[in-house]
Motif scaffolding. Structure first.
Motif, PDB file in Angstrom:
ATOM      1  N   LYS A 163       0.835  -1.207   0.000  1.00 29.17           N
ATOM      2  CA  LYS A 163       0.000   0.000   0.000  1.00 29.17           C
ATOM      3  C   LYS A 163       0.873   1.262   0.000  1.00 29.17           C
ATOM      4  N   THR A 164       1.800   1.331   0.961  1.00 35.24           N
ATOM      5  CA  THR A 164       2.666   2.501   1.029  1.00 35.24           C
ATOM      6  C   THR A 164       3.505   2.614  -0.238  1.00 35.24           C
ATOM      7  N   THR A 165       3.943   1.467  -0.742  1.00 36.18           N
ATOM      8  CA  THR A 165       4.746   1.495  -1.962  1.00 36.18           C
ATOM      9  C   THR A 165       3.957   2.114  -3.112  1.00 36.18           C
ATOM     10  N   PHE A 171       2.189  10.834   5.445  1.00 34.88           N
ATOM     11  CA  PHE A 171       3.104   9.704   5.520  1.00 34.88           C
ATOM     12  C   PHE A 171       2.706   8.784   6.664  1.00 34.88           C
ATOM     13  N   GLN A 172       2.943   7.512   6.433  1.00 32.40           N
ATOM     14  CA  GLN A 172       2.597   6.535   7.468  1.00 32.40           C
ATOM     15  C   GLN A 172       3.335   6.854   8.753  1.00 32.40           C
ATOM     16  N   ARG A 173       4.651   7.084   8.611  1.00 33.79           N
ATOM     17  CA  ARG A 173       5.408   7.563   9.768  1.00 33.79           C
ATOM     18  C   ARG A 173       5.569   9.053   9.602  1.00 33.79           C
ATOM     19  N   LEU A 183      -3.935   9.399   1.975  1.00 35.33           N
ATOM     20  CA  LEU A 183      -3.790   9.295   3.429  1.00 35.33           C
ATOM     21  C   LEU A 183      -3.234   7.914   3.766  1.00 35.33           C
ATOM     22  N   ASP A 184      -2.050   7.888   4.375  1.00 30.58           N
ATOM     23  CA  ASP A 184      -1.428   6.607   4.710  1.00 30.58           C
ATOM     24  C   ASP A 184      -1.572   6.350   6.209  1.00 30.58           C
ATOM     25  N   GLU A 185      -2.546   5.573   6.572  1.00 32.57           N
ATOM     26  CA  GLU A 185      -2.853   5.243   7.968  1.00 32.57           C
ATOM     27  C   GLU A 185      -2.921   6.498   8.840  1.00 32.57           C
ATOM     28  N   PRO A 186      -3.841   7.395   8.511  1.00 33.65           N
ATOM     29  CA  PRO A 186      -3.891   8.679   9.214  1.00 33.65           C
ATOM     30  C   PRO A 186      -4.243   8.543  10.681  1.00 33.65           C
TER      31      PRO A 186
END
Ligand SMILES: Nc1ncnc2c1ncn2[C@@H]1O[C@H](COP(=O)(O)OP(=O)(O)O)[C@@H](O)[C@H]1O
Ligand SMILES: [Mg+2]
Lengths: 392, 258
Positions: free
Chosen positions: B44-46, B86-88, B179-182
């Protein structure tokens, strides 16, 4: 997360703490510059340490900061007046004026490095080379009497900037340590090039013409009230004007979108790029403008000391310049002023230290990085228009 | 009939021997909210990183609004109107809330030396205008933060930082928000509040599209129009939440059964 001190300025925000600081620093500077005996210098250093400690315990720092930032224009003006007062108090004394002016020029140099290192995060270990490029430009152009010396000073900056174009590609392509190594190599190459180049005087170096403005030759001591002043007075005054100008420009840069982009590039290149910031352009801009400032300072330095040689622009000198930024505080212009004073004056004032100065500064930088990682006068959080609460 | 906004065509990404995305095709229509879900490590992030130009693709193409953006740099992708979180969290911790949000608004503001250093009156106007806009945006997410615009972000708790990251992404008035794991690290209620705030901002503008990576299935069910499910870099299902929720393959992927 230790880039910026967070001590919020305390209210109220009168002029007194800031004004008192300017007065105290001016008197102290004058005393230090005129102290002759080792015991006087040591006494003054002990005094500074004691005042610093007591000030910290009494919580004076935030008060001065609040007073300063709520009246910034007044305070900056006051600082210039304080500097002028010291300069005129020293007006007949060659050596103290020379040291003061050298401090000012290193301060200017630190402002240039600050754009690169403090804001954008690019270490430049060739500061002395770009400073030297300015000085050599002044030496060469000084041979042509028709070139106005003011233009020569500008040309010093331009030449330093053009030289940095050679490094732009490798520096933008590499990151972190690699970029630092590129600048080290350049600094060493620069010095070697000067040493083998006969036209530029080889290892013996070159004479530099003095600074001249229309009707004003800086080599002649001005006569005020029938007393002949030191010719260094000219340079001290000119350097003061230059410091004020460049300080204002660097401050404006910091408090602009460009300054914000530089911070963003330093802190997270990838995130910056994802929000439309051109990392390359920002780095190039920082590198070129920083070196331009170094070149300007170098040109005036060359004119002042009137004789330059490759040995004045070595890797060690570059390290000294970087240590000024580290000592003062990354991204902190005023920190650069304090640290430049320490780095320039301490070894001159305490001759016993002269030989050990690099050792001394290494220890000092290590101590500061350990115990005060944001530097002696840490950078404050960006406030675009200090004195008024943002946008309210 | 809705229009295509984004199209992935057989997008592949290999990191050395690892195939993070394997011939992944999907699309997004204008104004749509798409859930991108799948177990950890499914790519997903990729896919966000490829879309935003952070990594080069190994194969395939990406079209945004009928333009091939496959080989654009991160900066060029931003200019087309795609922004992300970003996820992180990747904020500039020593900088103020205002500064961090303004990092997200670079295309409208002047970048030249002259306008930044010399034209200070114009700069001041830009500052005052953007300050107000940024503060109003922050106020949508947290009234408390709106009063602390010049405080460093590093002094804020994680949840507040996530809100600021979303404000940074929204300030430029983008067309597509990733949105990456907001809601990572938030409670159930905080997550729901955050989603409502995002939808509020979206309702004010015209047709912001969203792709959201999220593990809270309640959130996915509530806000998405459609979902795409990834497993080991491959798309294994696509459809409304109700459809994918009862998909056998999806259940297996989540339960780790092969
Ligand atoms: N920069 C990278 N280098 C090497 N492998 C990576 C990199 N980024 C992601 N991967 C790998 O790609 C796969 C997909 O990761 P990711 O997209 O982060 O998954 P998700 O976001 O769905 O949890 C994982 O196996 C991960 O280890
Ligand atoms: Mg992920």
């Amino acid at each position: 997360m230790s880039d910026i001190a967070i001590d919020a300025p305390a209210r109220p925000k009168g002029l007194l703490p800031g004004a008192a600081t300017i007065l105290a620093v001016s008197v102290y500077g004058w005393a230090l510059l005129t102290a002759e005996e080792d015991w006087q210098v040591i006494g003054l250093l002990v005094l500074a340490a004691a005042v610093g400690l007591v000030g910290k315990l009494a919580g004076l720092g935030p008060k001065v900061l609040a007073s300063w930032s709520s009246n910034e224009a007044t305070m900056n003006g006051g600082a210039v007046l304080g500097l002028l007062a010291v300069i005129f108090a020293l007006s007949t004394q060659h050596f103290p004026l020379l040291m003061l002016t050298t401090t000012l020029l290193y301060f200017i140099a630190s402002l240039g490095l600050n754009i690169q290192f403090g804001y954008t995060g690019m270490v430049n270990f060739a500061g002395a080379a770009f400073f030297g490029a300015g000085a050599y430009t002044a030496a060469v152009l000084g041979g042509y009497a028709w070139i106005p010396p003011l233009l020569t000073i500008l040309a010093g900056g331009v030449v330093a900037m053009v030289l940095s174009l050679l490094l732009v590609y490798p520096i933008v392509r590499t990151t972190g340590h690699y970029a630092a190594v590129v600048t080290i190599a350049f600094g060493v190459l620069f010095k070697t090039f000067l040493e083998v180049n006969e036209i530029l005087g080889g290892p013996q170096g070159l004479m530099v013409e003095s600074m001249k403005l229309p009707g004003w030759d800086f080599n002649n001591g001005p006569v005020l009230f029938g007393v002949e002043m030191s010719f260094y007075l000219n340079y001290a005054l000119f350097a003061t004007a230059l410091v004020a100008l460049i300080f204002c420009l660097v401050r404006r840069l910091e408090r602009s979108w460009l300054g914000l982009h530089m911070d963003a590039v330093r802190l997270d290149e990838t995130a910056a790029a994802c929000f439309g910031i051109s990392v390359h352009r920002t780095k190039i801009l920082a590198f070129l403008s920083g070196n331009f400032i170094l070149g300007i300072a170098g040109a005036l330095y060359g004119m002042m000391i009137s004789f330059i040689a490759p040995a004045s622009f070595t890797f060690s000198d570059s390290l000294l310049m970087v240590s000024i930024v580290l000592l003062g505080g990354m991204g902190s212009p005023w920190g650069g002023a304090l640290a430049a004073a320490i780095v320039v004056l301490l070894p001159e004032k305490l001759q016993v230290l002269q030989e050990y100065r690099f050792l001394l500064f290494s220890v000092l930088v290590m101590l500061v990085l350990l115990f005060r990682p944001d530097g002696l006068l840490p950078r404050q959080i960006r406030n675009y228009f200090p004195g008024r609460e943002g946008g309210k | 009939m809705s229009e295509r906004l984004l199209e992935f065509q057989a997008v592949t990404k290999r990191f050395g021997g690892v195939t993070a995305l394997d011939s992944f095709s999907m699309h997004l229509d204008k104004g749509e909210i798409l859930g991108l879900i799948g177990p950890n490590g499914s790519g997903k992030t990729t896919s966000f990183n490829l879309l935003t130009g952070i990594y080069p693709k190994t194969g395939g193409s990406i079209h945004f609004d009928d333009r091939d953006i496959s080989s654009m740099s991160a900066r060029e992708v931003y200019e087309t109107g795609i922004v992300r979180t970003f996820q992180r969290s990747r904020l500039c911790l020593p900088l103020s809330i205002y500064d961090n949000i303004m990092v997200g608004d670079t295309s409208r503001l002047p970048k030249g030396l002259w306008s930044n250093l010399v034209r200070r009156r114009a700069f001041r106007r830009q500052y005052e205008e953007t300050f107000k806009v940024a503060r109003d945006l922050v106020a949508t997410f947290s009234g408390n933060l709106a009063d602390r615009m010049l405080d460093p972000v590093g002094a804020l708790p994680m949840i507040e930082r996530r809100r600021i990251e979303i404000c940074r992404a929204l300030i430029s008035g983008p067309r597509l928000l990733l949105l990456d794991e907001p809601s990572a690290g938030m409670t159930h209620d905080e997550t729901n509040q955050l989603m409502s705030d995002i939808l509020d901002v979206r309702a004010r503008g015209e047709g912001l599209s969203i792709i959201i990576v999220e593990h809270e299935m309640g959130v996915i069910e509530r806000i998405t129009d459609r979902c795409v499910v990834l497993s080991y870099g491959k798309k294994i299902a696509e459809g409304t939440y109700a459809e994918i929720a009862c998909d056998k393959e999806v259940q297996n992927a989540y339960l780790g059964v092969d």
